[in-house]
Design a protein around this motif. Structure first.
Motif, mmCIF file in Angstrom:
data_model
loop_
_atom_site.group_PDB
_atom_site.id
_atom_site.type_symbol
_atom_site.label_atom_id
_atom_site.label_comp_id
_atom_site.label_asym_id
_atom_site.label_seq_id
_atom_site.Cartn_x
_atom_site.Cartn_y
_atom_site.Cartn_z
ATOM 1 N N LYS A 2 67.009 52.080 22.966
ATOM 2 C CA LYS A 2 67.614 51.908 24.287
ATOM 3 C C LYS A 2 66.712 52.507 25.365
ATOM 4 O O LYS A 2 66.523 51.923 26.436
ATOM 5 N N LYS A 3 66.146 53.697 25.083
ATOM 6 C CA LYS A 3 65.265 54.349 26.057
ATOM 7 C C LYS A 3 63.983 53.554 26.258
ATOM 8 O O LYS A 3 63.469 53.451 27.375
ATOM 9 N N LEU A 4 63.464 52.994 25.182
ATOM 10 C CA LEU A 4 62.244 52.193 25.278
ATOM 11 C C LEU A 4 62.489 50.923 26.090
ATOM 12 O O LEU A 4 61.659 50.529 26.922
ATOM 13 N N LYS A 5 63.660 50.336 25.892
ATOM 14 C CA LYS A 5 64.027 49.131 26.638
ATOM 15 C C LYS A 5 64.127 49.444 28.131
ATOM 16 O O LYS A 5 63.670 48.670 28.977
ATOM 17 N N GLU A 6 64.720 50.603 28.444
ATOM 18 C CA GLU A 6 64.853 51.008 29.847
ATOM 19 C C GLU A 6 63.486 51.319 30.442
ATOM 20 O O GLU A 6 63.222 51.012 31.611
ATOM 21 N N PHE A 7 62.599 51.889 29.663
ATOM 22 C CA PHE A 7 61.238 52.175 30.110
ATOM 23 C C PHE A 7 60.539 50.891 30.557
ATOM 24 O O PHE A 7 59.968 50.816 31.641
ATOM 25 N N TYR A 8 60.595 49.867 29.714
ATOM 26 C CA TYR A 8 59.930 48.604 30.047
ATOM 27 C C TYR A 8 60.595 47.928 31.253
ATOM 28 O O TYR A 8 59.919 47.308 32.084
ATOM 29 N N ARG A 9 61.928 48.044 31.348
ATOM 30 C CA ARG A 9 62.622 47.442 32.483
ATOM 31 C C ARG A 9 62.199 48.089 33.797
ATOM 32 O O ARG A 9 61.917 47.404 34.788
ATOM 33 N N VAL A 10 62.134 49.420 33.811
ATOM 34 C CA VAL A 10 61.763 50.145 35.023
ATOM 35 C C VAL A 10 60.325 49.836 35.426
ATOM 36 O O VAL A 10 60.032 49.600 36.602
ATOM 37 N N VAL A 11 59.419 49.835 34.454
ATOM 38 C CA VAL A 11 58.015 49.534 34.747
ATOM 39 C C VAL A 11 57.891 48.114 35.311
ATOM 40 O O VAL A 11 57.152 47.876 36.281
ATOM 41 N N LYS A 12 58.636 47.174 34.750
ATOM 42 C CA LYS A 12 58.606 45.789 35.227
ATOM 43 C C LYS A 12 59.109 45.710 36.667
ATOM 44 O O LYS A 12 58.526 45.009 37.505
ATOM 45 N N GLU A 13 60.215 46.418 36.945
ATOM 46 C CA GLU A 13 60.759 46.433 38.319
ATOM 47 C C GLU A 13 59.736 47.016 39.286
ATOM 48 O O GLU A 13 59.527 46.481 40.383
ATOM 49 N N PHE A 14 59.100 48.098 38.879
ATOM 50 C CA PHE A 14 58.151 48.775 39.759
ATOM 51 C C PHE A 14 56.938 47.887 40.045
ATOM 52 O O PHE A 14 56.498 47.779 41.197
#
Length: 605
Positions: A2-14
């Motif tokens: 779950k944390k890894l998924k959120e990491f990739y989502r945030v980086v993509k948004e940024f």
């Protein structure tokens, strides 16, 4: 996982918004950039694309530009010059936007007046802006007529706009008004030549804000400020594209509706579905009918929508992104879960302020981050004052604790303030971290929160307003302004106004502790009639407390802290309390049955 998924989502948004955030350069004061020029370029680029849908009317960008040009030439013909201020007083409709853009095209300033104002506040708003003319809608003509004797304007300084421009059999135009609706069709549709010469440092708008004291104050919005907000608001927040459609029902005299909403349309070429006012019962039907996939909100509207019974139209709705402010954490969760909105770009700012926050990483329950230099200063809410250490310095709060938000004023984050310099100076705190520095006092309590992985970017959450301003029905209410009006009521000796929490309702409801004039018995019906006549709906007190005598501090300021704590609680005060129930026109004694509904959050506010 779950944390890894959120990491990739945030980086993509940024990474999606980084190019705009790091490369966009706000216009300098001496650059030839303006609202009018931006609109003109967008209208040319997307001439055959739909711009506005409103009450059965549809305008393409090219058609809208030609209409705005006619407005502009008409205003010039009737004597409006570059640098003049013109009050704009009408409902949310195409003609309001056309008026604002037309004034921007010829270098005049639009003073956008709340269309619910009446009496003294309305006259004040026209006068304090030094308006040379008033654009008045047919639908609010009576309000202007009531205060015309108080305004230093000549006959024919009032430009009348028909409510439904498609029909020609409207009401007779008063002899003291120019029939502007008849003037417009006779004007040229060509772009005014002066639009290209308007500077970014010229005044585009006055947006009125209820500060902590007095009547509404006009905050100055320069063209550069509007432009420098519209681009990042859209790129990092709403992310509108030309094929998108924005649902806009917020009042356009508010910066949230006009800035993030219409500003995003101007930047992107997206179309807007415009509504006079919000309707919770019709919202999802209209979203589906007009395929609006973007929504500009204030938190109160979202709360109303979550209170509505489920309907088929809310299922598989097209709304993918919403941007606005004031969304409560509990409503946030309900809204996202029930209506399946992918992106909530909560923002925080003010018409006059220099710091803007945005939830551009799409985290939950946060106003996001700000690039401005900030300080959260320790604040004593009970005594309504900043806390200082033995040396007189302000104290920064610990992580997670609420503090008064101060934003440093510098060349990049300027404080444009109000039209009145003294009013602007009252919002500045000096010598905070070093000798000679200046900080804008937002008047709001903010706290830093943990939102998980966020690229190391601090995130914050709005807590509350301090002092003599509270928020109700998505509007700021100045307690002093309301008290000044109530003090003119024949029944009243002194009115002490404050905001109180109502479970289940957004913001604070108005409450007034009244000390009656000598020998007067409280007449609830007469008082309600006075309140309806003199105050807009959002500023009308919900609760009335009758006191034998007024309580003051040792410096003779009206005492509010104890009153706020006791509020309308029947077990905490022996004074008589009256309540204005939802959809009622008069005040009634607060009885135990309705009080129980209040504390349970089922009273209907």
């Amino acid at each position: 996982m779950k944390k890894l998924k959120e990491f990739y989502r945030v980086v993509k948004e940024f990474l999606k918004i980084a190019p705009t955030l790091f490369t966009y350069k706000p216009p300098a004061d001496d650059e030839f950039q303006s609202m009018g020029l931006l609109f003109e370029k967008t209208a040319k680029k997307y001439s055959d694309r739909l711009a506005i849908i409103f009450e059965g009317r549809e305008l393409k960008w090219g058609e809208f530009n030609r209409l705005v040009n006619q407005f502009a030439h008409g205003l010039k013909k009737l004597g409006v010059q570059r640098g003049d201020v013109v009050s704009v007083f009408l409902d949310n409709r195409i003609e309001l936007l056309a008026s604002v853009l037309a004034l921007a095209k010829i270098g005049a300033t639009a003073a956008l007046i709340n269309n619910s104002l009446r009496g003294k506040p309305l006259a004040h708003c026209v006068t304090v802006a030094e308006s040379k003319k008033v654009l008045v809608g047919e639908e609010v003509l009576g309000a202007i007529e009531d205060v015309r004797s108080e305004l230093e304007l000549a006959d024919k300084d009032y430009f009348w706009l028909r409510d439904d421009p498609i029909q020609s059999d409207s009401e007779t135009v008063p002899d003291w008004c120019v029939d502007f609706s008849a003037v417009v069709p006779t004007m040229s549709e060509s772009n005014p030549v002066e639009t290209a010469d308007i500077l970014a440092g010229e005044k585009a708008l006055y947006i009125y804000t209820s500060g902590t004291t007095g009547l509404p104050k006009p905050a100055v919005i320069y063209h550069r400020r509007f432009l420098s907000a519209a681009v990042p608001y859209n790129a990092a927040g709403l992310q509108a594209k030309v094929d998108d459609r924005i649902y806009m029902c917020l009042p356009l005299y508010h910066i949230t509706g006009l800035g993030p909403g219409f500003g995003s349309a101007l930047v992107s070429g997206a179309s807007i579905f415009l509504r006079r006012r919000f309707s919770a019962s019709k919202f999802w039907c209209e979203v589906q009918e007009h395929r609006t996939n973007l929504f500009v909100y204030v938190g109160e509207l979202c709360r109303y929508l979550t209170m509505q019974p489920e309907c088929p139209e809310e299922k598989n709705n097209p709304i993918k992104t919403m941007m606005g402010n004031g969304l409560r954490p509990d409503v946030w969760d309900q809204f996202r879960k029930r209506f399946k909105v992918d992106r909530i770009a909560e923002i925080y700012g003010s018409s006059e302020g220099n710091a803007v926050f945005m939830n551009f990483l799409n985290k939950d329950r946060t106003i996001g981050a700000s690039a401005a230099s900030l300080m959260l200063a320790k604040y004593d809410v009970d005594n309504d004052e900043l806390v200082r250490d033995p040396l007189g310095n302000l104290i920064e709060v610990e992580f997670g604790d609420p503090g008064l938000l101060l934003a440093e004023i510098n060349d990049k984050y300027r404080f444009d303030g109000y039209k009145n310099r003294d009013a602007s100076e009252e919002k500045i705190i000096r010598d905070v971290k070093k000798k000679g520095d200046s900080w804008f006092n937002t008047g709001d309590l903010i706290r830093q929160i943990d939102v998980g992985f966020a690229m190391g970017i601090p995130h914050f959450q709005f807590v509350d307003r301090v002092g003599d301003t509270f928020r109700w029905r998505a509007e700021n209410v100045s307690t002093n302004e309301v008290a000044e009006v109530l003090n003119t009521c024949e029944q009243v000796d002194i009115a002490n106004v404050y905001g109180v929490e109502v479970p289940g309702a957004e913001g604070r409801a108005g409450m007034v502790a009244l000390t009656l004039a000598e020998g007067v018995e409280f007449d609830a019906e007469s008082f309600a009639t006075f309140v309806r006549k003199e105050l807009p709906a959002h500023a009308r007190p919900i609760f009335v407390r009758l006191q034998e005598s007024v309580e003051t501090t040792v410096t003779f300021k009206l005492f509010k802290s104890k009153l706020k704590k006791e509020a309308y609680h029947l077990d905490q005060c022996s004074d008589r309390i009256y309540v204005l129930k939802p959809k009622f026109n008069s005040y009634e004694p607060l009885e135990q049955g309705f009080y129980q509904q209040l504390v349970e959050g089922t009273a209907g506010y």
